[in-house]
Scaffold this motif. Structure first.
Motif, short mmCIF file in Angstrom:
data_model
loop_
_atom_site.label_atom_id
_atom_site.label_comp_id
_atom_site.label_asym_id
_atom_site.label_seq_id
_atom_site.Cartn_x
_atom_site.Cartn_y
_atom_site.Cartn_z
N ILE A 1 -13.22 -27.77 -6.47
CA ILE A 1 -12.89 -28.67 -5.61
C ILE A 1 -13.85 -29.95 -5.46
N CYS A 2 -13.44 -31.06 -5.87
CA CYS A 2 -14.40 -32.24 -5.72
C CYS A 2 -14.12 -33.12 -4.60
N SER A 3 -13.10 -33.02 -4.12
CA SER A 3 -12.73 -33.71 -3.05
C SER A 3 -11.71 -32.97 -1.93
N HIS A 4 -12.06 -32.97 -0.70
CA HIS A 4 -11.29 -32.39 0.41
C HIS A 4 -11.19 -33.35 1.54
N ILE A 5 -9.76 -33.95 1.66
CA ILE A 5 -9.68 -34.62 2.99
C ILE A 5 -8.54 -34.13 3.83
N ASP A 6 -9.13 -34.06 5.27
CA ASP A 6 -8.18 -33.27 6.14
C ASP A 6 -7.33 -34.64 6.88
N TYR A 7 -6.30 -34.24 7.10
CA TYR A 7 -5.37 -35.39 7.93
C TYR A 7 -4.85 -34.43 8.91
N TRP A 8 -5.06 -34.90 10.58
CA TRP A 8 -4.81 -34.40 11.65
C TRP A 8 -4.97 -35.49 12.88
N ASP A 9 -4.38 -35.12 13.73
CA ASP A 9 -4.55 -36.26 15.01
C ASP A 9 -5.52 -35.90 16.09
N PRO A 10 -6.58 -36.33 16.09
CA PRO A 10 -7.69 -36.02 17.02
C PRO A 10 -7.18 -36.23 18.39
N GLY A 11 -6.47 -37.79 18.33
CA GLY A 11 -6.19 -37.97 19.76
C GLY A 11 -5.35 -37.48 20.43
N LYS A 12 -4.40 -36.79 19.76
CA LYS A 12 -3.57 -35.70 20.16
C LYS A 12 -4.24 -34.45 20.69
N HIS A 13 -4.93 -33.69 19.65
CA HIS A 13 -5.60 -32.72 19.89
C HIS A 13 -6.71 -32.56 20.71
N ILE A 14 -7.49 -33.44 20.65
CA ILE A 14 -8.88 -33.53 21.04
C ILE A 14 -9.19 -34.56 22.27
N TYR A 15 -9.00 -35.68 22.07
CA TYR A 15 -9.20 -36.75 22.98
C TYR A 15 -8.29 -36.81 24.03
N ALA A 16 -6.99 -36.47 23.92
CA ALA A 16 -6.01 -36.34 24.98
C ALA A 16 -6.38 -35.39 26.13
N GLN A 17 -7.28 -34.31 25.79
CA GLN A 17 -7.92 -33.30 26.75
C GLN A 17 -8.91 -33.68 27.52
N ILE A 18 -9.68 -34.80 27.38
CA ILE A 18 -10.44 -35.39 28.07
C ILE A 18 -9.95 -36.16 29.10
N PRO A 19 -10.34 -35.80 30.35
CA PRO A 19 -9.53 -36.15 31.62
C PRO A 19 -9.21 -37.78 31.71
N VAL A 20 -10.30 -38.49 31.69
CA VAL A 20 -9.99 -39.92 31.87
C VAL A 20 -9.54 -40.64 30.42
N LEU A 21 -9.96 -40.08 29.31
CA LEU A 21 -9.50 -40.63 27.99
C LEU A 21 -8.09 -40.19 27.72
N GLY A 22 -7.74 -39.00 28.36
CA GLY A 22 -6.48 -38.60 27.99
C GLY A 22 -5.32 -39.30 28.82
N TRP A 23 -5.61 -39.56 30.07
CA TRP A 23 -4.68 -40.54 30.59
C TRP A 23 -4.79 -41.78 30.05
N LEU A 24 -5.80 -42.20 29.71
CA LEU A 24 -5.77 -43.61 28.95
C LEU A 24 -5.02 -43.54 27.69
N LEU A 25 -5.06 -42.48 26.86
CA LEU A 25 -4.16 -42.36 25.55
C LEU A 25 -2.79 -41.95 26.01
N GLY A 26 -2.54 -41.44 27.05
CA GLY A 26 -0.97 -41.45 27.68
C GLY A 26 -0.31 -42.49 27.77
N LYS A 27 -1.20 -43.49 28.55
CA LYS A 27 -0.70 -44.87 28.57
C LYS A 27 -0.28 -45.79 27.60
N VAL A 28 -1.01 -45.62 26.73
CA VAL A 28 -1.20 -46.39 25.23
C VAL A 28 0.03 -45.82 24.69
N ASN A 29 0.16 -44.49 24.47
CA ASN A 29 1.10 -44.04 23.70
C ASN A 29 2.56 -44.18 24.34
#
Length: 155
Positions: free
Chosen positions: A119-147
């Motif tokens: 393996i010479c390259s490994h690139i992951d694709y997943w949504d940190p906004g949905k799975h990580i950032y959205a669980q942070i209280p104020v940031l989650g609220w803000l992301l919900g509004k934007v979405n």
């Protein structure tokens, strides 16, 4: 860091071996099972990291086991490119416990093999906004509004 097709390499078998190493990933298998599959000059990328080199990539997985409880990858599917046999994809589910809360999300990894089948390259694709950032209280609220603002209005 270009991956070159090599007719002597069974890239499908290499991809399966890599998928199995991820499913069996544990602190004691990082160096014995995963490391032998990685090129020394591997490039690894996920939403939080852009790493160069085998040592740094292995450190990332060691850090994962130090940071979260019971991390586990389950490979749900995999595919080798028809157009470029040295390119493969893993569709996986990652589960773990963080701050006493079980988490789980899906992602895809694009992997490239070098001329030696490593393996010479490994690139992951997943949504940190949905799975990580959205669980942070104020940031989650803000992301919900934007979405909500960007989504197609409900009928």
């Amino acid at each position: 860091m270009t991956a070159f097709p090599n007719p002597k390499i069974d890239f499908a078998a290499s991809l399966i071996q890599y998928a199995q190493a991820f499913e069996q990933l544990a602190p004691e298998t990082i160096h014995s099972e995963l490391a032998p599959l990685l090129a020394e000059d591997i490039y690894f990328e996920d939403p939080f990291n852009q790493l160069h080199g085998k040592a740094r990539t292995l450190q990332l997985f060691e850090h994962m086991f130090e940071t979260v409880l019971q991390p586990h990858f389950r490979v749900l599917d995999y595919s080798l490119s028809d157009k470029k046999p040295s390119c493969g994809f893993l569709y996986w589910q990652f589960s773990f416990i963080y701050k006493g809360k079980s988490q789980r999300f899906d992602g895809i990894s694009k992997v490239l093999f070098n001329q030696h089948g490593l393996i010479c390259s490994h690139i992951d694709y997943w949504d940190p906004g949905k799975h990580i950032y959205a669980q942070i209280p104020v940031l989650g609220w803000l992301l919900g509004k934007v979405n909500k603002r960007l989504a197609l209005p409900k009928e």
